[in-house]
Write an enzyme that holds these catalytic residues in place. Structure first.
Site, mmCIF file in Angstrom:
data_model
loop_
_atom_site.group_PDB
_atom_site.id
_atom_site.type_symbol
_atom_site.label_atom_id
_atom_site.label_comp_id
_atom_site.label_asym_id
_atom_site.label_seq_id
_atom_site.Cartn_x
_atom_site.Cartn_y
_atom_site.Cartn_z
ATOM 1 N N SER A 125 0.665 -1.208 -0.098
ATOM 2 C CA SER A 125 0.082 0.147 0.068
ATOM 3 C C SER A 125 0.832 1.169 0.026
ATOM 4 C CB SER A 125 -0.946 -0.116 1.350
ATOM 5 O OG SER A 125 -1.257 1.250 1.507
ATOM 6 N N TYR A 149 -1.832 -1.013 11.151
ATOM 7 C CA TYR A 149 -1.970 -1.288 9.652
ATOM 8 C C TYR A 149 -0.771 -1.226 8.826
ATOM 9 C CZ TYR A 149 -3.475 -0.952 4.764
ATOM 10 O OH TYR A 149 -3.653 -1.105 3.537
ATOM 11 N N LYS A 153 1.896 -3.508 6.788
ATOM 12 C CA LYS A 153 2.265 -3.690 5.302
ATOM 13 C C LYS A 153 3.947 -3.355 5.178
ATOM 14 C CE LYS A 153 -1.864 -3.992 3.368
ATOM 15 N NZ LYS A 153 -1.941 -5.152 2.442
ATOM 16 N N ASN A 198 -15.124 3.413 6.010
ATOM 17 C CA ASN A 198 -13.956 4.200 6.607
ATOM 18 C C ASN A 198 -13.530 5.246 5.192
ATOM 19 O OD1 ASN A 198 -13.631 3.025 9.133
ATOM 20 N ND2 ASN A 198 -13.036 1.198 7.965
ATOM 21 N N GLY A 294 -4.052 11.531 11.092
ATOM 22 C CA GLY A 294 -2.955 10.569 10.610
ATOM 23 C C GLY A 294 -3.367 10.835 9.037
#
Ligand code: UFG
Length: 338
Positions: A125, A149, A153, A198, A294
């Site tokens: 990602s 998360y 990754k 989301n 974020g």
């Protein structure tokens, strides 16, 4: 015919990739535990590709189960999508994310090693570029993470890289996706998030279909052309085609390769709202809210490496993305349920 194991193949990006794999003459074998997908996807895939797809229900973390999948099929390569992906949930339940994403990947790699399968395409990602990098983002920039998360990754990319460094027979391709939206043009498969979405696009389509009242726009004081966040939205079918080209490259080359899969074009939240309204003739009520923690102001790809090396380029337009997202949502207001 090359056999490709697709973990998470019933999910949003996985299911679209299965369609493109089959179209290009590969045989796809899906492993999915339906933790964030539906068994309905399999019937929908069958209608699109007019044939049965091999399917195994289970988790990549279950090595006994995965060994059986490898023993029953002569697998040439793996495309690994199976992972949790909700940023907020990863902050609330970090162990769940590290165990499933990182633990699941390690278990998968161990089973691959035991079965002498050493080709893997990994679903990474743009989140790995963290907060400090400036768009357009190139693959050689420094990486970082700001939530569990994102760390999963980054860790999974690192584990795969280390594996290929240790064992020269391995072929590893880390694909860094930007913001996948849209759906297959049949309207049969698409994004079906659990609960309240989301991400921006499913939120917009759920407002349009009347399931949600209004869109919250997270901040209008960013340093962008209209103050709202800018992202690189890419049609999921273009993304899926990128996987097929990355697979071809992976099968022909050893070592590690990293590619951005994006369009190279950034659109703001309000650009997206206006485009949806114009293309589909449905109004999206919205309210400006505080920034979401974020979020960066701007994030878009330099997608030239994938073009130069894989011969891949996103071809679908913003209008295509809006039309296909709406066709999917309006013909499946409750996703795969009902
Ligand atoms: N946004 C809103 N309202 C919403 C949802 C989103 O205004 O209800 C805004 C965000 O603030 C952002 C933009 O829309 O400016 C896109 O947000 P998304 O949540 O759709 O996507 P992100 O760019 O935050 O995240 C996506 C994936 C992540 C991945 C990241 C990589 O969801 O998994 O891209 O850059 F890590």
């Amino acid at each position: 015919m090359k056999k490709i194991l697709v973990t998470g193949g019933a999910g949003y990006i996985g299911s679209h990739t299965v369609v493109e794999l089959v179209a290009e003459g590969y045989e796809a074998i899906i492993v999915d535990d339906f933790s964030n997908s539906s068994a309905q996807v399999l019937a929908r895939l069958k209608s699109i590709i007019c044939r049965e797809i091999s399917f195994y229900q289970g988790s990549v973390s279950d090595k006994e189960f995965m060994n059986r999948v490898f023993e029953e099929n002569h697998i040439d390569a793996v495309i690994h999508f199976a992972a949790y992906k909700a940023v907020g949930e990863s902050v609330q339940e970090p162990l769940k994310y590290y165990e499933n994403n990182v633990g699941g990947t390690i278990a998968l790699l161990e089973v691959m090693k035991e079965n002498k399968v050493d080709h893997i395409i990994f679903s990474s990602s743009a989140t790995v570029y963290g907060m400090n990098n400036i768009s357009p983002l190139t693959e050689d920039l420094s990486t970082s993470a700001i939530n569990p998360y994102g760390y999963t990754k980054l860790m999974m990319e690192q584990i795969l890289t280390d594996l290929a460094l240790a064992h020269s027979d391995w072929s590893v391709t880390n694909l860094r996706y930007f913001n996948p939206i849209g759906a297959h043009e049949s309207g049969l498969i698409g994004e079906a998030p659990n609960g309240i979405p989301n991400n921006l696009m499913p939120y917009i389509t759920q407002v349009a279909v009347g399931k949600l009242q209004e869109l919250s726009v997270f901040g209008n004081d960013y340093d962008t052309h209209d103050g709202t966040g800018v992202r690189d939205y890419i049609h999921v079918v273009d993304l899926a085609k990128g996987h097929v080209l990355a697979l071809k490259h992976n099968l022909e080359n050893k070592g590690v390769a990293v590619f951005n899969l994006g369009t190279g074009i950034g659109y703001s939240v309000l650009d997206m709202v206006k485009a949806f309204e114009n293309v589909n003739g449905v109004k999206i009520p919205y309210a400006i809210k505080d920034r979401r923690p974020g979020d960066v102001a701007t994030c878009y790809a330099d997608a030239s490496k994938a073009n130069d090396i894989l011969g891949w380029k996103a071809e679908k337009t913003l209008q295509d993305m809006m039309r296909d997202s709406w066709r999917w949502q309006s013909s499946n207001p409750n996703g795969y349920e009902g």
